[in-house]
Scaffold this motif. Structure first.
Motif, PDB file in Angstrom:
ATOM      1  N   LYS A   1       0.882  -1.167   0.000  1.00 63.66           N
ATOM      2  CA  LYS A   1       0.000   0.000   0.000  1.00 63.66           C
ATOM      3  C   LYS A   1       0.910   1.204   0.000  1.00 63.66           C
ATOM      4  CE  LYS A   1      -4.335  -0.074   2.166  1.00 63.66           C
ATOM      5  NZ  LYS A   1      -5.296   0.235   3.236  1.00 63.66           N
TER       6      LYS A   1
ATOM      7  N   ALA B   1      -1.289   6.426   4.057  1.00 60.94           N
ATOM      8  CA  ALA B   1      -1.445   4.958   4.061  1.00 60.94           C
ATOM      9  C   ALA B   1      -1.257   4.386   5.470  1.00 60.94           C
ATOM     10  CB  ALA B   1      -0.456   4.312   3.081  1.00 60.94           C
ATOM     11  N   ALA B   2      -0.383   5.028   6.271  1.00 56.52           N
ATOM     12  CA  ALA B   2      -0.113   4.505   7.622  1.00 56.52           C
ATOM     13  C   ALA B   2      -1.332   4.633   8.531  1.00 56.52           C
ATOM     14  CB  ALA B   2       1.093   5.225   8.239  1.00 56.52           C
TER      15      ALA B   2
ATOM     16  N   ILE C   1      -3.692   1.254   8.864  1.00 57.52           N
ATOM     17  CA  ILE C   1      -3.177  -0.048   9.318  1.00 57.52           C
ATOM     18  C   ILE C   1      -4.165  -0.768  10.242  1.00 57.52           C
ATOM     19  CG2 ILE C   1      -1.315  -1.146  10.648  1.00 57.52           C
ATOM     20  CD1 ILE C   1       0.515   1.077   9.529  1.00 57.52           C
TER      21      ILE C   1
ATOM     22  N   ASP D   1      -6.493  -2.534   8.067  1.00 55.06           N
ATOM     23  CA  ASP D   1      -5.836  -3.669   7.391  1.00 55.06           C
ATOM     24  C   ASP D   1      -5.647  -4.845   8.354  1.00 55.06           C
ATOM     25  OD1 ASP D   1      -5.594  -2.332   4.932  1.00 55.06           O
ATOM     26  OD2 ASP D   1      -3.811  -1.274   5.631  1.00 55.06           O
TER      27      ASP D   1
ATOM     28  N   VAL E   1       3.197  -6.305   9.407  1.00 61.06           N
ATOM     29  CA  VAL E   1       3.009  -5.115   8.574  1.00 61.06           C
ATOM     30  C   VAL E   1       4.265  -4.266   8.720  1.00 61.06           C
ATOM     31  CG1 VAL E   1       1.599  -3.067   8.155  1.00 61.06           C
ATOM     32  CG2 VAL E   1       0.515  -5.189   8.918  1.00 61.06           C
TER      33      VAL E   1
ATOM     34  N   VAL F   1       6.342  -0.840   7.943  1.00 54.08           N
ATOM     35  CA  VAL F   1       6.073   0.566   7.624  1.00 54.08           C
ATOM     36  C   VAL F   1       7.399   1.327   7.621  1.00 54.08           C
ATOM     37  CG1 VAL F   1       4.603   2.535   8.261  1.00 54.08           C
ATOM     38  CG2 VAL F   1       3.979   0.226   9.024  1.00 54.08           C
TER      39      VAL F   1
ATOM     40  N   VAL G   1       3.493  -1.069   4.048  1.00 57.07           N
ATOM     41  CA  VAL G   1       2.737   0.188   4.001  1.00 57.07           C
ATOM     42  C   VAL G   1       3.739   1.320   3.858  1.00 57.07           C
ATOM     43  CG1 VAL G   1       1.203   1.733   5.273  1.00 57.07           C
ATOM     44  CG2 VAL G   1       0.835  -0.748   5.364  1.00 57.07           C
TER      45      VAL G   1
ATOM     46  N   ASP H   1       4.335   5.081   3.398  1.00 53.70           N
ATOM     47  CA  ASP H   1       3.684   6.380   3.503  1.00 53.70           C
ATOM     48  C   ASP H   1       4.787   7.430   3.458  1.00 53.70           C
ATOM     49  OD1 ASP H   1       2.495   8.710   4.380  1.00 53.70           O
ATOM     50  OD2 ASP H   1       1.162   7.681   5.793  1.00 53.70           O
TER      51      ASP H   1
END
Ligand SMILES: NC(=O)c1ccc[n+]([C@@H]2O[C@H](COP(=O)([O-])OP(=O)(O)OC[C@H]3O[C@@H](n4cnc5c(N)ncnc54)[C@H](O)[C@@H]3O)[C@@H](O)[C@H]2O)c1
Ligand SMILES: [Zn+2]
Length: 429
Positions: A21, A26-27, A30, A33, A148, A150, A188, A190
């Motif tokens: 993503k 986008a963060a 989460i 998600d 996930v 990030v 993710v 961002d």
């Protein structure tokens, strides 16, 4: 010396990638998600420097709104060691059980979280899973939990890869754990999280992107290996048509955004392109592999004496990963030029489209690299981070332990070749 072609050449390459993503904000998604994955209790892993930006707590608070209990662990060590991974693993065990992990940070944080995930789901010791010859190179027997990743730096691409890099303290050697199950479930990316990266981190991490793209683009072509049985296949399969695409695109993005992102960290367009470049290069090298600059970077970082880079935690000496791989890159590509001249020239053209032609074609890529390194304030060679000619045998010995990476070099490389690369890299300009 050319690579000898195998009797039964490889005909297959593979490509793996996480769900991804990308984009500003986008963060903040989460929590949603993770709720789709059924997670209720999540450990968010980060380092103290990033925790101070407030971003990890913001992400944890936002996850709470999606009904997820999120706890923050901010004890990641920059450039993780076996000891620092054990600390994080022990913390996660003591406070578990967990349904999923979220890594908010650079490669140090993402790799630490991969190790935590591996050891909380699988039996044995960390050393069992570390690459041979340092460890036993065992494969996990159980599936891992959702992770996930990030990224807050624009560098490693660790959010896409199957690797966890660590320093084994007792042996003074950097090595890794490599297995497809280590790959994060979701990346993710961002770009707004990367704006607070200091200039020194932007420069070093950016050189990591560049070396990932250049090394995978010039890596040994996949059909020049011996044909493997399915159970012998490894994530790194040499340069191939799909990895090439990612590497080329990463180089074009770096050409226009790298200097701008170092000079003005608030340049959102440059930050976004650097984040894309890091992701693209990660998707490329994560499947093709890297070679001499990365193999040399491991002993350069692992045997550090008293170098303290600008904008990194100052408590302990370190040569950051991106800087360590950059320092011998110009010489490494001078050495590999004759194995794939067209690829070296094409890479130089993508990275520095407006530069003059050098009289000797082998100089085109090294010249593009040193121009850039000078502009973004990377130290001038291995000598500038504290090594002397007398250290070269030791550095070469460290590189020779990275056979997994040297196997990706487009031509055979001997100890003497490496000694020459290190000697010529003492001062670059
Ligand atoms: N797994 C892989 O595929 C892979 C690939 C390349 C490198 N690595 C590893 O990744 C590590 C290096 O990671 P890195 O270069 O991303 O940096 P890092 O995680 O080591 O962080 C570097 C510094 O930047 C700070 N920082 C990070 N993001 C920030 C932000 N947005 N704002 C302010 N400060 C911020 C951190 O606090 C830290 O002090 C090394 O251990 C390297 O070996 C892993
Ligand atoms: Zn790297």
């Amino acid at each position: 010396m050319a690579t000898t072609l195998p009797a039964n050449p490889e005909a297959i390459f593979t490509y793996g990638a996480p769900q991804l993503k990308f984009g500003p904000g986008a963060a903040d998604e989460i929590g949603f998600d993770l709720s789709q994955l059924g997670a209720r209790r999540v450990l968010l892993v980060t380092d103290r420097g990033i925790a101070e930006t407030g971003v990890p707590q913001r992400i944890a608070d936002q996850m709470a709104k999606a009904g997820i209990e999120a706890q923050v662990f901010d004890g990641v060590r920059i450039e993780p060691t076996d000891a620092s991974l054990e600390t994080a693993i022990a913390y996660a065990r003591d406070t578990g059980p967990w349904d999923a992990f979220v890594a908010v940070g650079g490669g140090s944080t993402i790799d630490t979280t991969k190790a935590v995930n591996l050891m909380l789901t699988n039996p044995g010791e960390l050393m069992d899973y570390i690459n041979v010859p340092v460890g036993k190179g065992a494969s996990p027997v159980n599936p891992l939990l959702p992770l996930v990743a990030v990224p807050t730096t624009t560098g490693t691409g660790a959010e896409s890869t199957t690797v966890c890099v660590l320093d084994v303290l007792a042996l003074h050697v950097k090595t890794g754990i490599s297995h497809p199950r280590l790959r994060p479930t979701l990346a993710v990316i961002d770009p707004t999280l990367t704006v607070s990266q200091p200039a020194g981190v932007t420069a070093s991490a950016g050189m990591d992107i560049l070396c990932h793209a250049l090394e995978s683009y010039t890596a040994r072509w996949y059909t020049t290996y011996e044909h493997k049985r399915p159970e012998q296949r490894v994530p790194y399969c040499g340069s191939n048509p799909i990895a090439d695409m990612w590497s080329e695109k990463a180089l074009s993005l770096l050409a226009t955004s790298f200097r701008a992102a170092v000079r003005n960290g608030d340049d959102m367009a440059a930050r976004t392109d650097m984040a894309l470049a890091a992701t693209f290069a990660g998707l490329g090298f994560g499947n093709a592999g890297v070679h001499i600059p990365h193999a040399n970077g491991y002993p350069i970082a692992g045997r550090v004496k008293d170098f303290h880079p600008k904008d990194y935690p100052s408590d302990e000496p370190m040569v950051p990963h991106g800087m360590s791989v950059a320092l011998t890159a110009p010489e490494a590509f001078r050495f590999t030029f004759d194995a794939a001249p067209d690829r070296h020239l094409r890479a130089a053209q993508l990275l520095a489209p407006n530069s003059d032609r050098t009289a000797d074609a082998a100089e085109q890529l090294p010249a593009a690299l040193t121009d850039l390194m000078r502009d973004i304030d990377i130290p001038n060679g291995v000598g500038a981070v504290g090594y002397r000619d007398s250290d070269i045998p030791d550095l070469v010995g460290g590189t020779m332990k990275q056979q997994r990476l040297l196997a990706t070099c487009p031509k055979p490389v001997t100890e003497d070749d490496l000694a020459e690369v290190f000697t010529r890299s003492m001062e670059l300009w």
